[in-house]
Design a protein around this motif. Structure first.
Motif, PDB file in Angstrom:
ATOM      1  N   UNK A 235      54.220  60.076  25.523  1.00 36.03           N
ATOM      2  CA  UNK A 235      53.447  59.661  24.279  1.00 36.03           C
ATOM      3  C   UNK A 235      52.018  60.420  24.306  1.00 36.03           C
ATOM      4  N   UNK A 236      52.278  61.680  25.078  1.00 38.65           N
ATOM      5  CA  UNK A 236      51.005  62.510  24.767  1.00 38.65           C
ATOM      6  C   UNK A 236      49.668  62.447  25.872  1.00 38.65           C
ATOM      7  N   UNK A 237      49.947  61.836  27.275  1.00 39.08           N
ATOM      8  CA  UNK A 237      48.985  61.715  28.179  1.00 39.08           C
ATOM      9  C   UNK A 237      48.667  63.126  28.386  1.00 39.08           C
ATOM     10  N   UNK A 238      47.249  63.261  28.620  1.00 40.01           N
ATOM     11  CA  UNK A 238      46.637  64.479  28.922  1.00 40.01           C
ATOM     12  C   UNK A 238      46.343  64.424  30.388  1.00 40.01           C
ATOM     13  N   UNK A 239      46.240  63.303  30.944  1.00 39.64           N
ATOM     14  CA  UNK A 239      45.916  63.189  32.503  1.00 39.64           C
ATOM     15  C   UNK A 239      46.391  61.775  32.969  1.00 39.64           C
ATOM     16  N   UNK A 240      47.365  61.909  34.037  1.00 42.95           N
ATOM     17  CA  UNK A 240      47.754  60.772  34.843  1.00 42.95           C
ATOM     18  C   UNK A 240      47.205  60.527  36.101  1.00 42.95           C
ATOM     19  N   UNK A 241      47.231  59.548  36.630  1.00 44.16           N
ATOM     20  CA  UNK A 241      47.056  59.253  38.161  1.00 44.16           C
ATOM     21  C   UNK A 241      47.821  57.830  38.391  1.00 44.16           C
ATOM     22  N   UNK A 242      48.250  57.917  39.665  1.00 46.28           N
ATOM     23  CA  UNK A 242      48.999  56.809  40.467  1.00 46.28           C
ATOM     24  C   UNK A 242      48.086  56.437  41.416  1.00 46.28           C
TER      25      UNK A 242
ATOM     26  N   UNK B 294      45.058  59.147  30.388  1.00 52.13           N
ATOM     27  CA  UNK B 294      44.055  59.328  29.203  1.00 52.13           C
ATOM     28  C   UNK B 294      44.817  60.108  28.154  1.00 52.13           C
ATOM     29  N   UNK B 295      44.727  59.481  26.878  1.00 52.80           N
ATOM     30  CA  UNK B 295      45.034  60.012  25.740  1.00 52.80           C
ATOM     31  C   UNK B 295      45.026  59.012  24.438  1.00 52.80           C
ATOM     32  N   UNK B 296      45.884  59.016  23.610  1.00 53.25           N
ATOM     33  CA  UNK B 296      45.942  57.877  22.424  1.00 53.25           C
ATOM     34  C   UNK B 296      46.254  56.651  22.809  1.00 53.25           C
ATOM     35  N   UNK B 297      45.243  56.083  22.714  1.00 52.73           N
ATOM     36  CA  UNK B 297      45.698  54.517  23.265  1.00 52.73           C
ATOM     37  C   UNK B 297      46.653  53.762  22.380  1.00 52.73           C
ATOM     38  N   UNK B 298      46.829  54.098  21.035  1.00 54.39           N
ATOM     39  CA  UNK B 298      47.949  53.456  20.110  1.00 54.39           C
ATOM     40  C   UNK B 298      49.098  53.881  20.557  1.00 54.39           C
ATOM     41  N   UNK B 299      49.440  55.341  20.639  1.00 52.95           N
ATOM     42  CA  UNK B 299      50.831  55.874  21.324  1.00 52.95           C
ATOM     43  C   UNK B 299      51.218  55.380  22.556  1.00 52.95           C
TER      44      UNK B 299
ATOM     45  N   UNK C 292      44.163  48.562  27.543  1.00 53.24           N
ATOM     46  CA  UNK C 292      43.580  49.976  27.050  1.00 53.24           C
ATOM     47  C   UNK C 292      42.267  49.863  27.152  1.00 53.24           C
ATOM     48  N   UNK C 293      41.652  51.133  27.385  1.00 49.18           N
ATOM     49  CA  UNK C 293      40.252  51.251  27.792  1.00 49.18           C
ATOM     50  C   UNK C 293      39.862  52.455  26.974  1.00 49.18           C
ATOM     51  N   UNK C 294      38.468  52.740  27.085  1.00 46.36           N
ATOM     52  CA  UNK C 294      37.783  53.648  26.401  1.00 46.36           C
ATOM     53  C   UNK C 294      37.287  54.529  27.298  1.00 46.36           C
ATOM     54  N   UNK C 295      37.016  54.156  28.714  1.00 47.55           N
ATOM     55  CA  UNK C 295      36.477  55.219  29.764  1.00 47.55           C
ATOM     56  C   UNK C 295      37.228  55.170  30.990  1.00 47.55           C
ATOM     57  N   UNK C 296      38.371  55.855  31.037  1.00 48.62           N
ATOM     58  CA  UNK C 296      39.246  55.641  32.118  1.00 48.62           C
ATOM     59  C   UNK C 296      38.873  57.159  33.105  1.00 48.62           C
TER      60      UNK C 296
END
Length: 153
Positions: free
Chosen positions: A51-58, A93-98, A124-128
């Protein structure tokens, strides 16, 4: 380049997905399916990447190209060789709608998790905030190709 490599902490809009094991006393189906496995985390990460994530964490372990998500002794999940335990919190982090579309598609991953009795929530959040990768990126076998510059006479 440091952002792509995961060397810096990032902030931006996106999604937070929380997955927890089912209450064993409430599970009527296979107990194996009631717990979160490494494959569940891999599936969430892949859905977010697609879905286009630019950064991910677990659980605050940054997912980079060399990240391993593995199951040890049939119960311990390791991310970047660090033990993580539930609840499992996946941030992207990326497009919340996607992200929302990828996670909530009818018959998709969220429906599958809920059907097994496990709990999954997303918001969904604006500042993750996604932390920097803590490990070392190194190559053991690969070497950079050095090409000789063409000399004009």
């Amino acid at each position: 380049y440091n952002m792509y490599l995961g060397n810096t902490e990032l902030i931006g809009p996106g999604v937070v997905v929380t997955v927890t094991d089912a209450d064993v006393s409430l599970v009527k189906n296979d107990a194996f399916l009631s717990v979160v496995h490494d494959s569940d985390l891999i599936e969430i990460v892949n859905a977010l990447k697609n879905a286009g994530a630019e950064a991910i964490s677990i659980n605050d372990q940054r997912v980079v190209s060399g990240t391993d998500i593995t199951l040890v002794n049939n119960r311990i999940i390791l991310v970047n060789t660090k033990k993580v335990s539930g609840p499992y919190i996946v941030k992207a982090i990326g497009d919340k709608k996607y992200f929302e579309s990828a996670l909530t598609i009818k018959g998709g991953y969220i429906d599958e998790v809920k059907a097994s009795g496990r709990d999954i929530e997303y918001r969904v959040e604006d500042n993750i905030v996604i932390p920097a990768y803590e490990g070392e990126l190194s190559f053991q076998y690969a070497k950079e190709v050095v090409k000789e510059k063409e000399v004009k006479e």
